[in-house]
Write a protein that holds these residues in place. Sequence first.
Motif, mmCIF file in Angstrom:
data_model
loop_
_atom_site.group_PDB
_atom_site.id
_atom_site.type_symbol
_atom_site.label_atom_id
_atom_site.label_comp_id
_atom_site.label_asym_id
_atom_site.label_seq_id
_atom_site.Cartn_x
_atom_site.Cartn_y
_atom_site.Cartn_z
ATOM 1 N N HIS A 1 -18.370 8.338 2.351
ATOM 2 C CA HIS A 1 -17.391 9.152 1.509
ATOM 3 C C HIS A 1 -16.396 10.002 2.350
ATOM 4 C CE1 HIS A 1 -18.688 7.902 -2.170
ATOM 5 N NE2 HIS A 1 -20.174 8.125 -1.910
ATOM 6 N N GLU A 2 -17.028 10.568 3.459
ATOM 7 C CA GLU A 2 -15.936 11.124 4.216
ATOM 8 C C GLU A 2 -14.951 10.069 5.076
ATOM 9 O OE1 GLU A 2 -15.347 14.475 7.821
ATOM 10 O OE2 GLU A 2 -17.224 13.250 7.837
ATOM 11 N N THR A 3 -15.608 9.127 5.664
ATOM 12 C CA THR A 3 -14.973 8.081 6.304
ATOM 13 C C THR A 3 -13.806 7.355 5.437
ATOM 14 O OG1 THR A 3 -16.677 6.415 6.000
ATOM 15 C CG2 THR A 3 -16.689 7.826 8.165
ATOM 16 N N ALA A 4 -14.384 6.913 4.471
ATOM 17 C CA ALA A 4 -13.408 6.133 3.522
ATOM 18 C C ALA A 4 -12.531 6.968 3.067
ATOM 19 C CB ALA A 4 -14.261 5.610 2.367
ATOM 20 N N GLY A 5 -12.618 8.334 2.738
ATOM 21 C CA GLY A 5 -11.539 9.282 2.120
ATOM 22 C C GLY A 5 -10.693 9.551 3.166
ATOM 23 N N LEU A 6 -10.905 9.836 4.629
ATOM 24 C CA LEU A 6 -10.184 10.109 5.352
ATOM 25 C C LEU A 6 -9.031 8.850 5.871
ATOM 26 C CD1 LEU A 6 -12.037 12.609 7.662
ATOM 27 C CD2 LEU A 6 -10.089 13.088 6.228
ATOM 28 N N ALA A 7 -9.865 7.947 5.740
ATOM 29 C CA ALA A 7 -9.062 6.687 6.121
ATOM 30 C C ALA A 7 -8.015 6.650 5.161
ATOM 31 C CB ALA A 7 -10.070 5.305 6.000
ATOM 32 N N ALA A 8 -8.481 6.641 3.592
ATOM 33 C CA ALA A 8 -7.493 6.336 2.424
ATOM 34 C C ALA A 8 -6.402 7.514 2.755
ATOM 35 C CB ALA A 8 -8.173 6.774 1.186
ATOM 36 N N LEU A 9 -6.619 8.625 3.241
ATOM 37 C CA LEU A 9 -5.446 9.590 3.475
ATOM 38 C C LEU A 9 -4.472 9.209 4.538
ATOM 39 C CD1 LEU A 9 -4.642 12.472 2.115
ATOM 40 C CD2 LEU A 9 -5.933 13.492 4.243
ATOM 41 N N VAL A 10 -5.000 8.736 5.787
ATOM 42 C CA VAL A 10 -4.315 8.356 6.871
ATOM 43 C C VAL A 10 -3.442 7.050 6.447
ATOM 44 C CG1 VAL A 10 -4.228 7.262 9.263
ATOM 45 C CG2 VAL A 10 -5.755 9.271 8.375
ATOM 46 N N LEU A 11 -3.946 6.095 5.658
ATOM 47 C CA LEU A 11 -3.298 4.892 5.342
ATOM 48 C C LEU A 11 -2.250 5.219 4.259
ATOM 49 C CD1 LEU A 11 -6.494 2.503 5.041
ATOM 50 C CD2 LEU A 11 -4.492 2.251 6.536
ATOM 51 N N ALA A 12 -2.527 6.169 3.314
ATOM 52 C CA ALA A 12 -1.448 6.330 2.416
ATOM 53 C C ALA A 12 -0.128 7.075 2.971
ATOM 54 C CB ALA A 12 -2.051 7.315 1.390
ATOM 55 N N VAL A 13 -0.418 7.782 3.903
ATOM 56 C CA VAL A 13 0.713 8.462 4.684
ATOM 57 C C VAL A 13 1.505 7.544 5.632
ATOM 58 C CG1 VAL A 13 1.380 10.085 6.762
ATOM 59 C CG2 VAL A 13 -0.222 10.832 4.771
ATOM 60 N N MET A 14 0.758 6.504 6.389
ATOM 61 C CA MET A 14 1.318 5.593 7.110
ATOM 62 C C MET A 14 2.162 4.541 5.985
ATOM 63 S SD MET A 14 -1.757 4.683 9.695
ATOM 64 C CE MET A 14 -0.558 3.666 11.076
ATOM 65 N N VAL A 15 1.647 4.256 4.899
ATOM 66 C CA VAL A 15 2.199 3.094 4.282
ATOM 67 C C VAL A 15 3.213 3.415 3.532
ATOM 68 C CG1 VAL A 15 2.056 1.481 2.454
ATOM 69 C CG2 VAL A 15 0.189 1.666 3.999
ATOM 70 N N GLY A 16 3.296 5.190 3.158
ATOM 71 C CA GLY A 16 4.399 5.686 2.160
ATOM 72 C C GLY A 16 4.181 5.305 0.886
ATOM 73 N N PRO A 17 5.016 6.108 -0.072
ATOM 74 C CA PRO A 17 4.860 6.046 -1.558
ATOM 75 C C PRO A 17 5.389 4.678 -1.908
ATOM 76 C CG PRO A 17 6.543 7.429 -0.900
ATOM 77 C CD PRO A 17 5.976 7.107 0.258
ATOM 78 N N ARG A 18 4.654 4.522 -3.316
ATOM 79 C CA ARG A 18 5.270 3.529 -4.010
ATOM 80 C C ARG A 18 6.603 3.700 -4.676
ATOM 81 N NH1 ARG A 18 0.809 3.818 -8.329
ATOM 82 N NH2 ARG A 18 0.858 6.103 -7.459
ATOM 83 N N LYS A 19 7.592 2.717 -4.947
ATOM 84 C CA LYS A 19 8.665 2.839 -5.257
ATOM 85 C C LYS A 19 8.650 3.496 -6.662
ATOM 86 C CE LYS A 19 10.493 0.749 -1.993
ATOM 87 N NZ LYS A 19 11.322 1.715 -0.928
ATOM 88 N N ASN A 20 7.733 3.445 -7.559
ATOM 89 C CA ASN A 20 7.426 3.949 -8.807
ATOM 90 C C ASN A 20 5.879 4.564 -9.092
ATOM 91 O OD1 ASN A 20 7.136 4.644 -11.358
ATOM 92 N ND2 ASN A 20 7.691 2.764 -12.374
ATOM 93 N N ARG A 21 5.946 5.729 -8.840
ATOM 94 C CA ARG A 21 4.739 6.430 -8.729
ATOM 95 C C ARG A 21 4.238 7.075 -10.203
ATOM 96 N NH1 ARG A 21 4.978 10.810 -3.882
ATOM 97 N NH2 ARG A 21 2.919 11.451 -4.925
ATOM 98 N N THR A 22 4.984 6.876 -10.955
ATOM 99 C CA THR A 22 4.561 7.447 -12.425
ATOM 100 C C THR A 22 4.000 6.402 -13.477
ATOM 101 O OG1 THR A 22 7.039 7.094 -13.214
ATOM 102 C CG2 THR A 22 6.503 9.110 -11.913
ATOM 103 N N THR A 23 3.813 5.133 -12.987
ATOM 104 C CA THR A 23 3.391 4.401 -14.205
ATOM 105 C C THR A 23 1.890 4.456 -14.417
ATOM 106 O OG1 THR A 23 4.871 2.639 -13.078
ATOM 107 C CG2 THR A 23 3.042 1.852 -14.528
#
Length: 392
Positions: free
Chosen positions: A170-192
Amino acid sequence: MNGADTAWILVATGLVLLMTLPGLALFYGGLVRARNVLSVFMHCFAVACLMSVLWLLCGYSIAFGGEDPLWGGLSRAFLAGVDATTVKGTLPEVLFFAFQMTFAIITPALFLGAFAERVGFGFVLLFSALWMLLVYAPVAHWIWGGGFLADGGIFGATGTKDFAGGIVVHETAGLAALVLAVMVGPRKNRTTPPHNPGFVAIGAGLLWVGWFGFNGGSQLAADGGAAMAITVTHLSAATASLTWALWERVKFGRASLVGLVTGTIAGLASITPASGFVGPLEALVIGAVAGVLCQEAVALIRNRIRIDDTLDVFAVHGVGGIFGTVMIAAFGAGSWTAQLGALAIVGVFTVSATWILARLAGLVTPIRVDAETEFNGLDIAAHGERAYDITS
């Protein structure tokens, strides 16, 4: 070799695979837009297949092949030296291989939710392969395979306590998720909103049942310890579900189905590292806190820091796993030095390695799909299929 132990771990192996296929696929698939549900299924199934092959190739050997402090070596690559009669503890080693393979499947599958709806299929496969072999497998060796964080390592005779994966999973997957979310950037539509809360609930139910194999199977025996691990797992999940729903009611005036079952996952993730070391009352405490703590972590990451971790992987799995690991020391089952030290070491390694591997994979295949593909949805653009002919 013990027949009862073997029979239980055979069942537990199936239960842990059930967590990914179809549990996590349904849970994540219901949370995304209708035009991306098949891409989530595709990612989960393809990652499960690829991790299985790589675990045979060398992943198992890196994690459990030897007693070097840093990695297990390649002595067990392709299951060299293992047949139906080879024993590990009271189990056939090939069964231990298969049980641990299901952990190697679900760990990279967890971070798929961080960049859902906007990442290319080629990147998903390439990055997940590199990450499992170079992040997950070494960390599993450090803590579970006799490495430098285990008993007799850098923290002394009593090393890091992580019964079923608070740090390793859980720590490894969770931190990887956070790093990847920052690197990829937000969706065009975050409110669906989630397109199918029913899928989410069914997936959460499968995860809940599968988690009995995840935690109970980590005892690697059919005994009272496995029974207690299953019991505290269930109690933590139930309590966290209630406190998440109650906290939603306090904050927003209503409790949602998606919130309730997300609380279930928070309770399951939080009890995972401690499930072999605590009793029912401690499980109630862990679950009660997790339901509120992880919900506040979602609000912090999503609304204040504004990181688009699509399906809240870090807030639920990462924060839950870290919290449960700390609670082991709080309840006196492990040392503060070993628990916090391992969290710090694994955290720094995971963040650094994830960033490097994502950059390297991005040189081979694009990380993010183009704007038109994101708008049209990955189902039809990447895979040529639709989940719903009428609504997609």
